[in-house]
Design a protein around this motif. Structure first.
Motif, PDB file in Angstrom:
ATOM      1  N   ILE A  38       0.825  -1.203   0.000  1.00 41.43           N
ATOM      2  CA  ILE A  38       0.000   0.000   0.000  1.00 41.43           C
ATOM      3  C   ILE A  38       0.864   1.261   0.000  1.00 41.43           C
ATOM      4  CG2 ILE A  38      -1.820   1.247   1.219  1.00 41.43           C
ATOM      5  CD1 ILE A  38      -2.644  -1.478   0.093  1.00 41.43           C
ATOM      6  N   SER A  39       1.975   1.215   0.733  1.00 42.50           N
ATOM      7  CA  SER A  39       2.867   2.367   0.834  1.00 42.50           C
ATOM      8  C   SER A  39       4.313   1.903   0.684  1.00 42.50           C
ATOM      9  CB  SER A  39       2.676   3.074   2.186  1.00 42.50           C
ATOM     10  OG  SER A  39       3.549   4.172   2.317  1.00 42.50           O
ATOM     11  N   LEU A  40       5.095   2.640  -0.117  1.00 40.55           N
ATOM     12  CA  LEU A  40       6.479   2.259  -0.410  1.00 40.55           C
ATOM     13  C   LEU A  40       7.391   3.467  -0.220  1.00 40.55           C
ATOM     14  CD1 LEU A  40       8.564   0.212  -1.554  1.00 40.55           C
ATOM     15  CD2 LEU A  40       7.897   0.978  -3.840  1.00 40.55           C
ATOM     16  N   LYS A  41       8.480   3.247   0.553  1.00 40.49           N
ATOM     17  CA  LYS A  41       9.447   4.319   0.788  1.00 40.49           C
ATOM     18  C   LYS A  41      10.835   3.848   0.387  1.00 40.49           C
ATOM     19  CE  LYS A  41      11.109   7.586   4.282  1.00 40.49           C
ATOM     20  NZ  LYS A  41      10.965   8.066   5.677  1.00 40.49           N
ATOM     21  N   LEU A  42      11.423   4.534  -0.602  1.00 39.18           N
ATOM     22  CA  LEU A  42      12.773   4.232  -1.075  1.00 39.18           C
ATOM     23  C   LEU A  42      13.705   5.333  -0.598  1.00 39.18           C
ATOM     24  CD1 LEU A  42      11.968   3.248  -4.768  1.00 39.18           C
ATOM     25  CD2 LEU A  42      11.934   1.803  -2.730  1.00 39.18           C
ATOM     26  N   PHE A  43      14.757   4.923   0.096  1.00 41.77           N
ATOM     27  CA  PHE A  43      15.679   5.890   0.693  1.00 41.77           C
ATOM     28  C   PHE A  43      17.101   5.384   0.499  1.00 41.77           C
ATOM     29  CE2 PHE A  43      18.219   7.930   3.843  1.00 41.77           C
ATOM     30  CZ  PHE A  43      17.595   9.100   4.211  1.00 41.77           C
TER      31      PHE A  43
ATOM     32  N   LEU B  51      -0.752   0.503  -4.876  1.00 42.70           N
ATOM     33  CA  LEU B  51       0.055   1.495  -4.162  1.00 42.70           C
ATOM     34  C   LEU B  51      -0.697   2.819  -4.017  1.00 42.70           C
ATOM     35  CD1 LEU B  51       2.967   1.551  -2.985  1.00 42.70           C
ATOM     36  CD2 LEU B  51       3.647   2.758  -5.061  1.00 42.70           C
ATOM     37  N   GLN B  52      -0.756   3.317  -2.782  1.00 44.67           N
ATOM     38  CA  GLN B  52      -1.421   4.588  -2.502  1.00 44.67           C
ATOM     39  C   GLN B  52      -0.443   5.696  -2.127  1.00 44.67           C
ATOM     40  OE1 GLN B  52      -4.599   4.047   0.370  1.00 44.67           O
ATOM     41  NE2 GLN B  52      -5.211   2.111  -0.558  1.00 44.67           N
ATOM     42  N   SER B  53       0.751   5.305  -1.659  1.00 42.09           N
ATOM     43  CA  SER B  53       1.733   6.302  -1.238  1.00 42.09           C
ATOM     44  C   SER B  53       3.129   5.876  -1.672  1.00 42.09           C
ATOM     45  CB  SER B  53       1.685   6.461   0.288  1.00 42.09           C
ATOM     46  OG  SER B  53       2.696   7.349   0.736  1.00 42.09           O
ATOM     47  N   LEU B  54       3.880   6.807  -2.269  1.00 43.11           N
ATOM     48  CA  LEU B  54       5.246   6.534  -2.728  1.00 43.11           C
ATOM     49  C   LEU B  54       6.159   7.663  -2.281  1.00 43.11           C
ATOM     50  CD1 LEU B  54       7.313   4.924  -4.414  1.00 43.11           C
ATOM     51  CD2 LEU B  54       6.553   6.233  -6.411  1.00 43.11           C
ATOM     52  N   THR B  55       7.275   7.284  -1.626  1.00 46.77           N
ATOM     53  CA  THR B  55       8.269   8.246  -1.163  1.00 46.77           C
ATOM     54  C   THR B  55       9.630   7.910  -1.765  1.00 46.77           C
ATOM     55  OG1 THR B  55       7.106   8.596   0.941  1.00 46.77           O
ATOM     56  CG2 THR B  55       9.432   9.231   0.839  1.00 46.77           C
ATOM     57  N   LEU B  56      10.251   8.879  -2.418  1.00 45.11           N
ATOM     58  CA  LEU B  56      11.570   8.712  -3.034  1.00 45.11           C
ATOM     59  C   LEU B  56      12.520   9.736  -2.424  1.00 45.11           C
ATOM     60  CD1 LEU B  56      10.435   8.474  -6.781  1.00 45.11           C
ATOM     61  CD2 LEU B  56      10.785   6.592  -5.177  1.00 45.11           C
TER      62      LEU B  56
ATOM     63  N   ARG C 156      -2.122   8.335  -4.287  1.00 46.16           N
ATOM     64  CA  ARG C 156      -2.672   9.613  -3.836  1.00 46.16           C
ATOM     65  C   ARG C 156      -1.649  10.474  -3.099  1.00 46.16           C
ATOM     66  NH1 ARG C 156      -5.511   8.043  -7.004  1.00 46.16           N
ATOM     67  NH2 ARG C 156      -7.780   7.769  -7.031  1.00 46.16           N
ATOM     68  N   SER C 157      -0.539   9.866  -2.704  1.00 43.29           N
ATOM     69  CA  SER C 157       0.509  10.603  -1.984  1.00 43.29           C
ATOM     70  C   SER C 157       1.860  10.335  -2.634  1.00 43.29           C
ATOM     71  CB  SER C 157       0.531  10.171  -0.510  1.00 43.29           C
ATOM     72  OG  SER C 157       1.598  10.795   0.181  1.00 43.29           O
ATOM     73  N   PHE C 158       2.575  11.411  -2.970  1.00 45.45           N
ATOM     74  CA  PHE C 158       3.873  11.273  -3.622  1.00 45.45           C
ATOM     75  C   PHE C 158       4.870  12.239  -2.993  1.00 45.45           C
ATOM     76  CE2 PHE C 158       6.772  12.460  -7.246  1.00 45.45           C
ATOM     77  CZ  PHE C 158       7.488  11.262  -7.231  1.00 45.45           C
ATOM     78  N   SER C 159       6.015  11.689  -2.550  1.00 45.37           N
ATOM     79  CA  SER C 159       7.082  12.495  -1.954  1.00 45.37           C
ATOM     80  C   SER C 159       8.367  12.266  -2.730  1.00 45.37           C
ATOM     81  CB  SER C 159       7.295  12.111  -0.485  1.00 45.37           C
ATOM     82  OG  SER C 159       6.126  12.332   0.277  1.00 45.37           O
ATOM     83  N   PHE C 160       8.984  13.362  -3.122  1.00 49.84           N
ATOM     84  CA  PHE C 160      10.217  13.287  -3.916  1.00 49.84           C
ATOM     85  C   PHE C 160      11.139  14.390  -3.431  1.00 49.84           C
ATOM     86  CE2 PHE C 160      12.145  14.385  -8.268  1.00 49.84           C
ATOM     87  CZ  PHE C 160      13.247  13.580  -8.021  1.00 49.84           C
ATOM     88  N   ASP C 161      12.167  14.010  -2.661  1.00 55.32           N
ATOM     89  CA  ASP C 161      12.982  15.027  -2.008  1.00 55.32           C
ATOM     90  C   ASP C 161      14.398  14.499  -1.773  1.00 55.32           C
ATOM     91  OD1 ASP C 161      13.644  17.430  -0.820  1.00 55.32           O
ATOM     92  OD2 ASP C 161      12.068  17.348   0.689  1.00 55.32           O
ATOM     93  N   THR C 162      15.243  15.358  -1.224  1.00 58.28           N
ATOM     94  CA  THR C 162      16.614  14.990  -0.856  1.00 58.28           C
ATOM     95  C   THR C 162      16.863  15.438   0.578  1.00 58.28           C
ATOM     96  OG1 THR C 162      17.451  17.077  -1.737  1.00 58.28           O
ATOM     97  CG2 THR C 162      17.496  15.162  -3.206  1.00 58.28           C
ATOM     98  N   THR C 163      17.789  14.769   1.264  1.00 55.47           N
ATOM     99  CA  THR C 163      18.146  15.163   2.618  1.00 55.47           C
ATOM    100  C   THR C 163      19.227  16.243   2.586  1.00 55.47           C
ATOM    101  OG1 THR C 163      19.849  13.446   2.768  1.00 55.47           O
ATOM    102  CG2 THR C 163      17.619  12.864   3.504  1.00 55.47           C
ATOM    103  N   GLU C 164      19.426  16.896   3.710  1.00 56.17           N
ATOM    104  CA  GLU C 164      20.450  17.943   3.788  1.00 56.17           C
ATOM    105  C   GLU C 164      21.842  17.374   3.558  1.00 56.17           C
ATOM    106  OE1 GLU C 164      21.922  21.448   6.902  1.00 56.17           O
ATOM    107  OE2 GLU C 164      20.020  20.396   7.210  1.00 56.17           O
TER     108      GLU C 164
END
Length: 282
Positions: free
Chosen positions: A73-78, A102-107, A129-137
């Motif tokens: 349902i939710s997948l987070k790739l880091f 899949l309802q939520s994906l974080t990259l 319905r939820s998408f996150s695409f970002d970088t860390t400091e």
């Protein structure tokens, strides 16, 4: 395999509740092949979250051999120094379009060469319905060209995922430069790691339906008054980095805050400013 264990006495609904409290690697590593009954339940169990950051290398390979992508349902790739390459290993077993539920994906910190295989196919995920695409400091400190990389990836997203953008309820991005925000017609929750005053004006004008907004604003603080147009906000988190030759005072806050009638949660942080410790003005 024909085997039986004590857990076979429990109904599926009870086992699903119990499974929700067990980390996914431990769940499959310890319970798979315990019995035919447990195997059948695991095969159809809806996995609320796969977070590769919490996986060891051998966990990734093991899990990929024992789950189906339509369970997730939710997948987070880091990707970082500690688990570099886990995302690539994960997708050596699957294609993103196979995650039909899949309802939520974080990259996070994903390299562009890898993103080229993911982003163009996000349009096929009708339930996302939820998408996150970002970088860390830390990633930004090591990779000085991160802005260029992000812009290139965002371009892929805009050119290939118009349907996806129109169905999103929640979005997290490093910035929204050169994005057509009007396509985000259903968006309710927006998080921006770096937001210029120009971008803020566009957000307030083109996504007035926002219910939560979390951003680090950079530039002239005079433009934060545009936030008053986001009348549906119930949640607002602001970090304001003003230029050293500019000044932020409580007057700027008073220009927009009284107009946000539905606001229930407000967090505020500024690197320069005055008058914020006057309790009578809050």
């Amino acid at each position: 395999m024909t085997s039986y264990c004590f857990l076979d006495r429990f109904p599926v609904e009870i086992l699903h509740i119990l499974f929700n409290y067990i980390p996914i690697p431990e769940l499959y590593y310890n319970l798979y092949n315990v019995s035919d009954y447990i195997n059948a339940i695991l095969i159809h169990y809806s996995i609320s979250l796969i977070n590769l950051k919490s996986f060891l290398q051998y966990h990734v390979d093991f899990i990929c051999h024992h789950i189906k992508p339509n369970q997730i349902i939710s997948l987070k790739l880091f990707d970082d120094i500690d688990n570099n390459g886990q995302s690539e290993l994960f997708f050596s077993h699957f294609h993103i379009e196979q995650f039909t539920q899949l309802q939520s994906l974080t990259l996070i910190n994903i390299e562009n060469t890898f993103l080229e295989f993911i982003l163009p196919n996000l349009n096929r995920l009708n339930h996302l319905r939820s998408f996150s695409f970002d970088t860390t400091e830390d990633y930004r400190m090591i990779n000085k060209d991160y802005r260029l990389r992000f812009t290139q990836s965002t371009s892929i997203l805009l050119n290939t995922c118009t349907n996806l953008l129109s169905q999103l309820k929640q979005l997290t991005l490093y910035n929204v430069q050169e994005m057509t925000l009007k396509s985000l017609s259903c968006l309710h929750h927006l998080t921006i790691s770096e937001c210029s005053t120009t971008e803020l004006k566009r957000i307030c004008s083109e996504i007035p339906q926002l219910k939560s907004f979390n951003a680090c604003l950079q530039g002239d603080p005079i433009y934060i008054k545009d936030l008053s147009s986001l009348s549906n906000l119930t949640w607002l988190i602001l970090k304001i980095d003003v230029f050293k030759n500019q000044f932020l005072s409580m007057n700027f806050i008073e220009e927009f805050l009284p107009n946000l009638f539905q606001l229930k949660h407000f967090e505020f942080q500024a690197n320069y400013g005055d008058d914020f410790d006057d309790g009578k003005r809050w």
